[in-house]
Scaffold this active site. Sequence first.
Site, PDB file in Angstrom:
ATOM      1  N   ILE A   1     -61.379  32.537  79.053  1.00  0.00           N
ATOM      2  CA  ILE A   1     -60.264  32.522  80.157  1.00  0.00           C
ATOM      3  C   ILE A   1     -60.389  33.649  80.998  1.00  0.00           C
ATOM      4  O   ILE A   1     -60.633  34.799  80.596  1.00  0.00           O
ATOM      5  CB  ILE A   1     -58.723  32.485  79.411  1.00  0.00           C
ATOM      6  CG1 ILE A   1     -58.681  31.527  78.345  1.00  0.00           C
ATOM      7  CG2 ILE A   1     -57.830  32.666  80.512  1.00  0.00           C
ATOM      8  CD1 ILE A   1     -57.322  31.461  77.699  1.00  0.00           C
TER       9      ILE A   1
ATOM     10  N   VAL B   1     -72.804  35.509  71.021  1.00  0.00           N
ATOM     11  CA  VAL B   1     -72.534  35.911  72.436  1.00  0.00           C
ATOM     12  C   VAL B   1     -73.999  36.137  73.327  1.00  0.00           C
ATOM     13  O   VAL B   1     -74.184  35.629  74.305  1.00  0.00           O
ATOM     14  CB  VAL B   1     -71.492  36.923  72.739  1.00  0.00           C
ATOM     15  CG1 VAL B   1     -71.210  37.135  74.277  1.00  0.00           C
ATOM     16  CG2 VAL B   1     -70.248  36.881  71.925  1.00  0.00           C
TER      17      VAL B   1
ATOM     18  N   VAL C   1     -61.258  39.829  76.324  1.00  0.00           N
ATOM     19  CA  VAL C   1     -59.939  39.427  76.367  1.00  0.00           C
ATOM     20  C   VAL C   1     -59.746  37.914  76.476  1.00  0.00           C
ATOM     21  O   VAL C   1     -60.105  37.432  77.612  1.00  0.00           O
ATOM     22  CB  VAL C   1     -59.019  40.106  77.361  1.00  0.00           C
ATOM     23  CG1 VAL C   1     -57.561  39.761  76.999  1.00  0.00           C
ATOM     24  CG2 VAL C   1     -58.954  41.559  77.401  1.00  0.00           C
TER      25      VAL C   1
ATOM     26  N   GLY D   1     -66.233  29.698  59.191  1.00  0.00           N
ATOM     27  CA  GLY D   1     -66.942  30.970  59.885  1.00  0.00           C
ATOM     28  C   GLY D   1     -66.276  31.583  60.900  1.00  0.00           C
ATOM     29  O   GLY D   1     -66.544  32.295  61.818  1.00  0.00           O
TER      30      GLY D   1
ATOM     31  N   LYS E   1     -56.850  43.464  72.458  1.00  0.00           N
ATOM     32  CA  LYS E   1     -56.927  42.625  73.682  1.00  0.00           C
ATOM     33  C   LYS E   1     -55.600  42.990  74.349  1.00  0.00           C
ATOM     34  O   LYS E   1     -55.633  43.203  75.752  1.00  0.00           O
ATOM     35  CB  LYS E   1     -57.193  41.222  73.299  1.00  0.00           C
ATOM     36  CG  LYS E   1     -58.456  40.674  72.574  1.00  0.00           C
ATOM     37  CD  LYS E   1     -58.293  39.444  72.068  1.00  0.00           C
ATOM     38  CE  LYS E   1     -59.231  39.089  71.384  1.00  0.00           C
ATOM     39  NZ  LYS E   1     -59.592  37.979  70.518  1.00  0.00           N
TER      40      LYS E   1
ATOM     41  N   ASP F   1     -57.364  42.716  66.086  1.00  0.00           N
ATOM     42  CA  ASP F   1     -58.321  42.277  66.948  1.00  0.00           C
ATOM     43  C   ASP F   1     -57.286  41.935  68.542  1.00  0.00           C
ATOM     44  O   ASP F   1     -57.698  42.143  69.577  1.00  0.00           O
ATOM     45  CB  ASP F   1     -59.001  40.912  66.596  1.00  0.00           C
ATOM     46  CG  ASP F   1     -59.602  40.115  67.766  1.00  0.00           C
ATOM     47  OD1 ASP F   1     -60.465  40.542  68.059  1.00  0.00           O
ATOM     48  OD2 ASP F   1     -59.123  39.103  67.974  1.00  0.00           O
TER      49      ASP F   1
HETATM   50  P1  NAP Z   1     -72.652  39.220  66.333  1.00  0.00           P
HETATM   51  O1  NAP Z   1     -72.856  37.600  66.314  1.00  0.00           O
HETATM   52  O2  NAP Z   1     -72.553  39.688  65.061  1.00  0.00           O
HETATM   53  O3  NAP Z   1     -73.960  39.687  67.108  1.00  0.00           O
HETATM   54  C1  NAP Z   1     -74.126  41.119  67.047  1.00  0.00           C
HETATM   55  C2  NAP Z   1     -75.631  41.357  67.424  1.00  0.00           C
HETATM   56  O4  NAP Z   1     -75.651  42.917  67.839  1.00  0.00           O
HETATM   57  C3  NAP Z   1     -76.506  41.052  66.421  1.00  0.00           C
HETATM   58  O5  NAP Z   1     -77.618  40.553  67.336  1.00  0.00           O
HETATM   59  C4  NAP Z   1     -76.970  42.449  65.857  1.00  0.00           C
HETATM   60  O6  NAP Z   1     -78.433  42.302  65.438  1.00  0.00           O
HETATM   61  C5  NAP Z   1     -76.857  43.343  67.128  1.00  0.00           C
HETATM   62  N1  NAP Z   1     -76.628  44.669  66.724  1.00  0.00           N
HETATM   63  C6  NAP Z   1     -75.499  45.062  65.729  1.00  0.00           C
HETATM   64  N2  NAP Z   1     -75.723  46.323  65.798  1.00  0.00           N
HETATM   65  C7  NAP Z   1     -76.716  46.693  66.228  1.00  0.00           C
HETATM   66  C8  NAP Z   1     -77.564  47.929  66.292  1.00  0.00           C
HETATM   67  N3  NAP Z   1     -76.982  49.184  65.894  1.00  0.00           N
HETATM   68  N4  NAP Z   1     -78.659  48.047  67.065  1.00  0.00           N
HETATM   69  C9  NAP Z   1     -79.177  47.064  67.877  1.00  0.00           C
HETATM   70  N5  NAP Z   1     -78.317  45.821  67.745  1.00  0.00           N
HETATM   71  C10 NAP Z   1     -77.307  45.622  67.058  1.00  0.00           C
HETATM   72  O7  NAP Z   1     -71.596  39.337  67.294  1.00  0.00           O
HETATM   73  P2  NAP Z   1     -70.799  38.465  68.349  1.00  0.00           P
HETATM   74  O8  NAP Z   1     -69.934  37.443  67.812  1.00  0.00           O
HETATM   75  O9  NAP Z   1     -72.187  37.915  69.271  1.00  0.00           O
HETATM   76  O10 NAP Z   1     -70.139  39.391  69.098  1.00  0.00           O
HETATM   77  C11 NAP Z   1     -70.567  40.517  70.113  1.00  0.00           C
HETATM   78  C12 NAP Z   1     -69.287  41.114  70.850  1.00  0.00           C
HETATM   79  O11 NAP Z   1     -68.814  40.061  71.623  1.00  0.00           O
HETATM   80  C13 NAP Z   1     -68.378  41.739  69.953  1.00  0.00           C
HETATM   81  O12 NAP Z   1     -67.902  43.050  70.702  1.00  0.00           O
HETATM   82  C14 NAP Z   1     -67.410  40.983  69.619  1.00  0.00           C
HETATM   83  O13 NAP Z   1     -66.219  41.287  69.547  1.00  0.00           O
HETATM   84  C15 NAP Z   1     -67.195  40.143  70.979  1.00  0.00           C
HETATM   85  N6  NAP Z   1     -66.886  38.747  71.069  1.00  0.00           N
HETATM   86  C16 NAP Z   1     -67.293  37.861  70.326  1.00  0.00           C
HETATM   87  C17 NAP Z   1     -66.729  36.448  70.398  1.00  0.00           C
HETATM   88  C18 NAP Z   1     -67.100  35.498  69.926  1.00  0.00           C
HETATM   89  O14 NAP Z   1     -66.475  34.493  69.914  1.00  0.00           O
HETATM   90  N7  NAP Z   1     -68.157  35.521  69.013  1.00  0.00           N
HETATM   91  C19 NAP Z   1     -65.701  36.275  71.427  1.00  0.00           C
HETATM   92  C20 NAP Z   1     -65.162  37.333  72.056  1.00  0.00           C
HETATM   93  C21 NAP Z   1     -65.654  38.545  72.211  1.00  0.00           C
HETATM   94  P3  NAP Z   1     -79.010  41.332  64.296  1.00  0.00           P
HETATM   95  O15 NAP Z   1     -78.602  39.892  65.023  1.00  0.00           O
HETATM   96  O16 NAP Z   1     -80.385  41.671  64.411  1.00  0.00           O
HETATM   97  O17 NAP Z   1     -78.402  41.754  63.319  1.00  0.00           O
HETATM   98  N1  HSE Z   2     -61.587  36.827  65.986  1.00  0.00           N
HETATM   99  C1  HSE Z   2     -61.421  36.487  67.396  1.00  0.00           C
HETATM  100  C2  HSE Z   2     -60.525  35.310  67.601  1.00  0.00           C
HETATM  101  C3  HSE Z   2     -62.884  36.112  68.000  1.00  0.00           C
HETATM  102  O1  HSE Z   2     -60.291  34.577  66.490  1.00  0.00           O
HETATM  103  O2  HSE Z   2     -60.084  34.957  68.335  1.00  0.00           O
HETATM  104  C4  HSE Z   2     -62.550  36.234  69.792  1.00  0.00           C
HETATM  105  O3  HSE Z   2     -62.237  37.494  70.080  1.00  0.00           O
END
Ligand code: NAP
Ligand code: HSE
Length: 428
Positions: free
Chosen positions: A138, A15, A134, A189, A207, A203
């Site tokens: 959307i 993100v 959430v 993934g 939401k 999860d």
């Molecule tokens: P991600 O790919 O796992 O990325 C997490 C990032 O946070 C990484 O860059 C990591 O650093 C960094 N990080 C973790 N712990 C840290 C710390 N203690 N100090 C500094 N940096 C730290 O996660 P993501 O998928 O982008 O998700 C991020 C947020 O968005 C989460 O809350 C997730 O629930 C939410 N979200 C994600 C999606 C989705 O589709 N991915 C959808 C809706 C909501 P490194 O890269 O150096 O390890």
């Molecule tokens: N694990 C979540 C999903 C990512 O499958 O919808 C988005 O919050």
Amino acid sequence: MAAALRLGIAGLGTVGVGVVRIIRRQAEMLSMRTGRDIVISAVSARDASKDRGVPLGDYAWESDPVALAQRDDVDVFVELMGGSDGAAKDATEAALAAGKDVVTANKALLALHGTALAEAAEAAGRVIRFEAAVAGGIPVIKSLTEGLAGNEITRVMGVMNGTCNYILTRMENAGLPYDTVFQEAADLGYLEADPTLDVGGIDAAHKLALLSAIAFGTKPNFDGIAIEGIERVSIDDIRQAADMGYRIKLLGVAQQSARGLEQSMQPCLVPASSPLGQLEGGTNMVVIEGDAVDQIVLRGPGAGEGPTASAVMGDICDLARGLHIPTFGQPAATLKAAPAATAALPAPYYLRLTLADKPGALAKLASALGQAGVSINRMRQYAHDASEAPVLIVTHKCTRDALDSALAALAASDVVLSQPVALRIEDL
Ligand code: NAP
Ligand code: HSE
């Protein structure tokens, strides 16, 4: 033109990188739309040496997200690290205390600590925005707090975990068992680092807790949600549901009644011809019902770099325009503590049981259901060759309490061999 809005972005994963890309690609458009430049002052992640596929040299690097949140050249702290506690919570609290607005995609953080964080934001005269938390891309939070602000919301429900919907629809379309499709999802993934967050319904329940809070003006009450995951849904359940004109969805439902706030996140049967029944793959859908608008249906991608970053940018643009809606749509002090209630409205249920194949087993089953006031509508017993007899039942409408009392009686009997599957049938 007003002074630039300066961001500090903590988290450069899926993100975070998506947000950096949009800001770099669309700088001029964002500036035209909000009346000011949106710039990144500093970023933070764990590994400073990682190539993230996007240039970061223009931004200051902070290894500590708390320090990032407190920087003088940061107006808005963008929390994209994840996790309900630890760095995400510490840095969010630090940002609010330092007088910054916060934008986050972190549903776990807000579902568990939303009330305290909303109060801290208000005490500091700031807001927390969380559109991306959430249903991904959307704009459901915006719909509830703005477009539907004139409605008393009567019910919100939806499919809010794309991974579960992928697994359930893939099982049905390919005729594959749960374990095979779970592994496929892992290989693609799709699963969270802890897959029980997805398939255990947690999860999606995070939401739902946030949606309920906004819809009903209540404090987020994650612990009050009746949660059941999809792990025990079998290909037989899916086939049987299809036979009856239904599909199985991990469905979140929240409504307020005289008994309290009813919130559930569990696999349900929905009509195959309904909008929810037609939802395929990783797509999300949220249905909102209000006293004036009647019903609206929002559908779109619930996850992924582009859709989630799109939602984060919507929040950032609102802050750039000076829109400061309270965190849960109304002042934190006015949010009510809603007692949790189990669904009071009777519904038909689908049951799958494994009976001992011996004389009187079916009679004991019928008797336990009958004594609890649960009436059988349809029943089917498949051909079987071992000592276990699979039995499928559709009940007439009954309350969950009545069903649970029948299931408890059966659990204490010697005829039911494993924990029954009981799925509510939602005639939407
Ligand atoms: P991600 O790919 O796992 O990325 C997490 C990032 O946070 C990484 O860059 C990591 O650093 C960094 N990080 C973790 N712990 C840290 C710390 N203690 N100090 C500094 N940096 C730290 O996660 P993501 O998928 O982008 O998700 C991020 C947020 O968005 C989460 O809350 C997730 O629930 C939410 N979200 C994600 C999606 C989705 O589709 N991915 C959808 C809706 C909501 P490194 O890269 O150096 O390890
Ligand atoms: N694990 C979540 C999903 C990512 O499958 O919808 C988005 O919050």
